[in-house]
Design a protein around this motif. Structure first.
Motif, PDB file in Angstrom:
ATOM      1  N   GLN A  62      63.670  67.875  42.172  1.00 17.80           N
ATOM      2  CA  GLN A  62      63.181  66.499  42.115  1.00 17.80           C
ATOM      3  C   GLN A  62      63.739  65.665  43.283  1.00 17.80           C
ATOM      4  O   GLN A  62      63.047  64.807  43.823  1.00 17.80           O
ATOM      5  CB  GLN A  62      63.640  65.887  40.790  1.00 17.80           C
ATOM      6  CG  GLN A  62      62.646  64.935  40.188  1.00 17.80           C
ATOM      7  CD  GLN A  62      63.235  64.302  38.924  1.00 17.80           C
ATOM      8  OE1 GLN A  62      64.381  64.536  38.540  1.00 17.80           O
ATOM      9  NE2 GLN A  62      62.423  63.496  38.280  1.00 17.80           N
ATOM     10  N   ALA A  63      64.972  65.962  43.650  1.00 21.98           N
ATOM     11  CA  ALA A  63      65.633  65.185  44.709  1.00 21.98           C
ATOM     12  C   ALA A  63      64.898  65.316  46.034  1.00 21.98           C
ATOM     13  O   ALA A  63      64.968  64.430  46.881  1.00 21.98           O
ATOM     14  CB  ALA A  63      67.085  65.646  44.860  1.00 21.98           C
ATOM     15  N   LYS A  64      64.197  66.432  46.202  1.00 25.17           N
ATOM     16  CA  LYS A  64      63.473  66.647  47.453  1.00 25.17           C
ATOM     17  C   LYS A  64      62.355  65.625  47.639  1.00 25.17           C
ATOM     18  O   LYS A  64      61.886  65.397  48.742  1.00 25.17           O
ATOM     19  CB  LYS A  64      62.901  68.068  47.500  1.00 25.17           C
ATOM     20  CG  LYS A  64      64.019  69.090  47.631  1.00 25.17           C
ATOM     21  CD  LYS A  64      63.517  70.502  47.773  1.00 25.17           C
ATOM     22  CE  LYS A  64      64.707  71.445  47.943  1.00 25.17           C
ATOM     23  NZ  LYS A  64      64.378  72.825  47.658  1.00 25.17           N
ATOM     24  N   LYS A  65      61.913  65.047  46.512  1.00 31.09           N
ATOM     25  CA  LYS A  65      60.816  64.074  46.584  1.00 31.09           C
ATOM     26  C   LYS A  65      61.328  62.635  46.671  1.00 31.09           C
ATOM     27  O   LYS A  65      60.542  61.711  46.873  1.00 31.09           O
ATOM     28  CB  LYS A  65      59.924  64.225  45.338  1.00 31.09           C
ATOM     29  CG  LYS A  65      59.163  65.540  45.325  1.00 31.09           C
ATOM     30  CD  LYS A  65      58.205  65.581  44.119  1.00 31.09           C
ATOM     31  CE  LYS A  65      58.036  66.999  43.611  1.00 31.09           C
ATOM     32  NZ  LYS A  65      58.261  67.124  42.171  1.00 31.09           N
ATOM     33  N   LYS A  66      62.616  62.437  46.459  1.00 27.25           N
ATOM     34  CA  LYS A  66      63.131  61.061  46.489  1.00 27.25           C
ATOM     35  C   LYS A  66      63.152  60.545  47.933  1.00 27.25           C
ATOM     36  O   LYS A  66      63.432  61.317  48.858  1.00 27.25           O
ATOM     37  CB  LYS A  66      64.527  61.019  45.862  1.00 27.25           C
ATOM     38  CG  LYS A  66      64.499  61.257  44.359  1.00 27.25           C
ATOM     39  CD  LYS A  66      65.883  61.170  43.750  1.00 27.25           C
ATOM     40  CE  LYS A  66      65.834  61.386  42.247  1.00 27.25           C
ATOM     41  NZ  LYS A  66      67.171  61.443  41.649  1.00 27.25           N
ATOM     42  N   PRO A  67      62.868  59.265  48.123  1.00 28.68           N
ATOM     43  CA  PRO A  67      62.750  58.747  49.496  1.00 28.68           C
ATOM     44  C   PRO A  67      64.095  58.602  50.209  1.00 28.68           C
ATOM     45  O   PRO A  67      65.103  58.241  49.594  1.00 28.68           O
ATOM     46  CB  PRO A  67      62.108  57.364  49.279  1.00 28.68           C
ATOM     47  CG  PRO A  67      62.444  56.983  47.885  1.00 28.68           C
ATOM     48  CD  PRO A  67      62.567  58.253  47.095  1.00 28.68           C
ATOM     49  N   ILE A  68      64.085  58.962  51.500  1.00 29.34           N
ATOM     50  CA  ILE A  68      65.254  58.720  52.351  1.00 29.34           C
ATOM     51  C   ILE A  68      64.775  57.944  53.582  1.00 29.34           C
ATOM     52  O   ILE A  68      63.947  58.440  54.349  1.00 29.34           O
ATOM     53  CB  ILE A  68      65.930  60.036  52.796  1.00 29.34           C
ATOM     54  CG1 ILE A  68      66.441  60.814  51.575  1.00 29.34           C
ATOM     55  CG2 ILE A  68      67.095  59.734  53.750  1.00 29.34           C
ATOM     56  CD1 ILE A  68      67.086  62.153  51.905  1.00 29.34           C
ATOM     57  N   GLU A  69      65.263  56.739  53.711  1.00 27.95           N
ATOM     58  CA  GLU A  69      64.891  55.910  54.858  1.00 27.95           C
ATOM     59  C   GLU A  69      65.768  56.299  56.042  1.00 27.95           C
ATOM     60  O   GLU A  69      66.953  56.581  55.878  1.00 27.95           O
ATOM     61  CB  GLU A  69      65.128  54.440  54.501  1.00 27.95           C
ATOM     62  CG  GLU A  69      64.749  53.472  55.601  1.00 27.95           C
ATOM     63  CD  GLU A  69      65.100  52.017  55.260  1.00 27.95           C
ATOM     64  OE1 GLU A  69      64.743  51.141  56.039  1.00 27.95           O
ATOM     65  OE2 GLU A  69      65.736  51.781  54.210  1.00 27.95           O
ATOM     66  N   GLU A  70      65.169  56.316  57.228  1.00 29.30           N
ATOM     67  CA  GLU A  70      65.971  56.656  58.404  1.00 29.30           C
ATOM     68  C   GLU A  70      66.142  55.453  59.322  1.00 29.30           C
ATOM     69  O   GLU A  70      65.188  54.746  59.619  1.00 29.30           O
ATOM     70  CB  GLU A  70      65.341  57.821  59.163  1.00 29.30           C
ATOM     71  CG  GLU A  70      66.295  58.342  60.225  1.00 29.30           C
ATOM     72  CD  GLU A  70      66.031  59.786  60.602  1.00 29.30           C
ATOM     73  OE1 GLU A  70      65.696  60.006  61.757  1.00 29.30           O
ATOM     74  OE2 GLU A  70      66.172  60.674  59.726  1.00 29.30           O
ATOM     75  N   LEU A  71      67.395  55.226  59.728  1.00 26.73           N
ATOM     76  CA  LEU A  71      67.728  54.108  60.615  1.00 26.73           C
ATOM     77  C   LEU A  71      68.628  54.632  61.719  1.00 26.73           C
ATOM     78  O   LEU A  71      69.114  55.766  61.649  1.00 26.73           O
ATOM     79  CB  LEU A  71      68.499  53.033  59.832  1.00 26.73           C
ATOM     80  CG  LEU A  71      67.782  52.306  58.690  1.00 26.73           C
ATOM     81  CD1 LEU A  71      68.788  51.515  57.882  1.00 26.73           C
ATOM     82  CD2 LEU A  71      66.704  51.387  59.246  1.00 26.73           C
ATOM     83  N   THR A  72      68.876  53.793  62.711  1.00 29.35           N
ATOM     84  CA  THR A  72      69.885  54.136  63.719  1.00 29.35           C
ATOM     85  C   THR A  72      70.854  52.964  63.824  1.00 29.35           C
ATOM     86  O   THR A  72      70.519  51.840  63.418  1.00 29.35           O
ATOM     87  CB  THR A  72      69.257  54.359  65.109  1.00 29.35           C
ATOM     88  OG1 THR A  72      68.725  53.108  65.563  1.00 29.35           O
ATOM     89  CG2 THR A  72      68.166  55.410  65.083  1.00 29.35           C
ATOM     90  N   PRO A  73      72.048  53.200  64.375  1.00 31.12           N
ATOM     91  CA  PRO A  73      72.985  52.085  64.574  1.00 31.12           C
ATOM     92  C   PRO A  73      72.336  50.975  65.419  1.00 31.12           C
ATOM     93  O   PRO A  73      72.593  49.788  65.191  1.00 31.12           O
ATOM     94  CB  PRO A  73      74.159  52.732  65.307  1.00 31.12           C
ATOM     95  CG  PRO A  73      74.123  54.165  64.877  1.00 31.12           C
ATOM     96  CD  PRO A  73      72.661  54.489  64.744  1.00 31.12           C
ATOM     97  N   ILE A  74      71.460  51.366  66.352  1.00 33.45           N
ATOM     98  CA  ILE A  74      70.806  50.362  67.207  1.00 33.45           C
ATOM     99  C   ILE A  74      69.896  49.463  66.368  1.00 33.45           C
ATOM    100  O   ILE A  74      69.885  48.246  66.536  1.00 33.45           O
ATOM    101  CB  ILE A  74      70.011  51.054  68.345  1.00 33.45           C
ATOM    102  CG1 ILE A  74      70.991  51.820  69.241  1.00 33.45           C
ATOM    103  CG2 ILE A  74      69.208  50.039  69.178  1.00 33.45           C
ATOM    104  CD1 ILE A  74      70.341  52.862  70.131  1.00 33.45           C
ATOM    105  N   ASP A  75      69.157  50.081  65.423  1.00 32.42           N
ATOM    106  CA  ASP A  75      68.321  49.273  64.521  1.00 32.42           C
ATOM    107  C   ASP A  75      69.146  48.188  63.832  1.00 32.42           C
ATOM    108  O   ASP A  75      68.651  47.106  63.543  1.00 32.42           O
ATOM    109  CB  ASP A  75      67.711  50.141  63.395  1.00 32.42           C
ATOM    110  CG  ASP A  75      66.747  51.194  63.925  1.00 32.42           C
ATOM    111  OD1 ASP A  75      66.205  50.995  65.029  1.00 32.42           O
ATOM    112  OD2 ASP A  75      66.551  52.215  63.225  1.00 32.42           O
TER     113      ASP A  75
END
Lengths: 249, 311
Positions: free
Chosen positions: A193-206
């Motif tokens: 189930q965890a494979k479907k949970k959302p992961i947002e991607e950011l960078t330190p610059i963002d």
């Protein structure tokens, strides 16, 4: 209340580390990695608060290279709701990390940040304290229990000479010590189930954070080895050696 | 170089690790001040002012500091940090919480748990539970450091004549209230400063059996510690724990009883002068770091050793 749990990817606690031949650091290539044990305790405590109805959402955040996604998935498989991955080449120093976390705390308006008290690689023991200082939130460091109440949290801290009880007004920062809980194992369905949970991607610059290191590692060495000594066969022999050879009693 | 050392006190006494920290400070700079913040700390001010080589003892006597709350003390440190090149405290739970907090207030990347001073910017510190030693160099103009007390000698506590100066409290954080401390009361010496430490591990089987170690410790004037396994199993409280995440000790004599010698435990005791290991498992890793190994059941060995010391 939303709870933010920062997690770090480290060399597995059961692996014996080896210093690289060029003394630039320790060998990490092809070495088993895992979630930092104290971070895992922090995730578990967040889950327990949610299960008691004290929190609605748990966000896992990790700052570092692409593989940190695995560590975030680890927290999601335990039961957290979603993840944030702040992508950069290496784990930043605690101060830069705390600055990144502060931005995320403000974006997500969380009510509690639960961290591990230290990571078992750098053994810095700094990030939670620094985040508390930057946010101006009360700090419960090295905690062994949390009780949610009207004003915030009553916590017990583990200090060198025993225990200390404090009341923190919410929102607050806490760093988990060993005895806070025993983390659960993620079940197979939860891992799937965890494979479907959302992961947002950011960078330190963002996030507008400069992660240039302030402290340079010049070299890393093995500590001087201790040689195994001799075996004794009884109490009187041991006492004799301690008195007459080692001269410590 | 002007160094500020943050003194730590507990139950009205100076925590000895403060004196090791002053030694580390003396290896960095020649002008050293000590800050003591507390309530009723005037007795300690007198004894601190006699410590050899200190320029000033700064005293902040105020109820805000009675319980050594990290937040309150960090703001006080920030208010006077502009006068210093280095701010240092011992790597106790007090210092480990305080220095990073104060560091972030001053925008400084703190350096934790140094075991050696190379120069004013460069330090050696253990990483990976002491399985590696990193030499690190700070580019911050202000250095904020915690010090591994067992890596430095105690400083000389006589012959000094430091000036005493009072400093004002910068106030108390109202988002945090102290409720109580539950301190372990013991007549035995404190774990981190004892000359002899006897620690028990999972092999002790239960908390009741630690009484054997206590009576042996009393015979030797020592302290009693434990491995994380023994603490996790609930045999003894957490403040007994010796290891990476517990206390670091370096006594003249360390006796490991029923402790296998996990990396995590070795991190907290392998700088002891002499190590004795008592274990039934002849392959236990603890024997690889011990000066004297005794492959014996601890329930036979400890009473035998206690008797042998009597005769």
């Amino acid at each position: 209340m939303k709870i933010l749990v920062p997690v770090k990817r480290v060399i597995d606690a059961n692996i014996r580390v080896r210093v690289k031949d060029d003394h630039s650091g320790v060998e990490t290539a092809n070495i088993k990695m895992a979630i930092n044990p104290f971070c895992e305790i922090a995730v578990e405590e967040a889950l327990r608060l949610k299960e008691k109805g004290s929190a609605e959402e748990i966000i896992i955040v990790s700052v570092g290279p692409a593989k940190c996604i695995e560590t975030i998935r680890n927290g999601l498989a335990m039961g957290a709701n979603r993840g944030i991955h702040v992508l950069c080449d290496n784990s930043p120093e605690p101060l830069a990390l705390a600055k990144i976390l502060k931005m995320i705390v403000e974006r997500e308006s969380v009510g509690l940040v639960l961290l591990g008290k230290q990571s078992i690689d750098d053994d810095n023991n700094q990030t939670g304290q620094m985040l508390a200082a930057l946010l101006g939130w009360p700090l419960g460091s090295y905690i062994s229990s949390i009780a949610v109440n009207d004003k915030g949290f009553e916590i017990v801290r583990e200090i060198d000479s025993g225990l200390e009880r404090l009341q923190l007004t919410a929102p607050a920062i806490m760093t988990a010590d060993l005895r806070l809980n025993e983390p659960r194992y993620a079940s197979l369905p939860n891992i799937m189930q965890a494979k479907k949970k959302p992961i947002e991607e950011l960078t330190p610059i963002d996030l507008g954070i400069d992660i240039t290191p302030r402290v340079q590692t010049i070299e890393v060495h093995e500590p001087p080895a201790r040689e195994a000594g001799i075996m004794v066969s009884g109490a009187s022999e041991l006492v004799d050696k301690l008195k007459n050879e080692a001269k410590v009693i | 170089m002007r160094v500020l050392v943050i003194a730590e006190c507990e139950k009205g006494l100076l925590v000895p690790a403060t004196l090791n920290t002053i030694t580390a400070a003396q290896q960095i700079g020649s002008e050293i001040d000590v800050l003591i913040a507390g309530h009723d700390c005037s007795v300690l001010v007198d004894s601190l002012s006699k410590v050899a080589g200190l320029a000033k003892v700064l005293c902040c006597e105020h109820p805000d500091f009675e319980n050594h709350i990290t937040e309150n003390l960090a703001v006080l440190i920030q208010s006077i940090s502009g006068n210093y090149s280095h701010v240092m405290a011992a790597a106790t739970t007090f210092g480990k919480a305080l220095i990073p907090y104060a560091g972030a207030l001053c925008d400084v990347q703190a350096i934790s748990d140094i075991s050696e001073v190379v120069d004013a910017d460069t330090f050696v510190r253990p990483i990976y539970a002491g399985n590696a030693l990193a030499t690190v160099k700070s580019s911050d103009s202000l250095k904020m450091i915690t010090v591994r007390a067992t890596s430095f000698e105690l400083t000389i506590t006589e012959g000094g004549n430091a000036k005493v100066e009072n400093v004002q409290s910068t106030g108390a954080n109202e988002n945090l209230q102290f409720i109580e401390q539950m301190l372990s009361l013991s007549e035995r010496p404190e774990l981190t400063s004892a000359k002899v430490v006897i620690s028990g591990g999972r092999g002790m089987k239960d908390g009741e059996n630690f009484k054997m170690l206590e009576s042996l410790a009393d015979k030797m004037g020592g302290a009693v510690g434990a491995s994380r396994a023994a603490v996790d199993a609930g045999f003894v409280p957490n403040d007994y724990q010796v290891g990476q995440t517990g206390k670091v000790v370096a006594p003249d004599l360390y006796i490991a009883v029923g402790i296998s010698g996990a990396i995590q435990h070795l991190a907290g005791m392998k700088d002891s002068k002499v190590i004795v290991a008592i274990n039934t498992d002849e392959d236990a890793p603890i024997f690889q770091v011990s000066d004297y190994g005794w492959n014996e059941d601890l329930f036979t060995a400890i009473p035998d050793l206690t008797n042998a010391l009597e005769s």
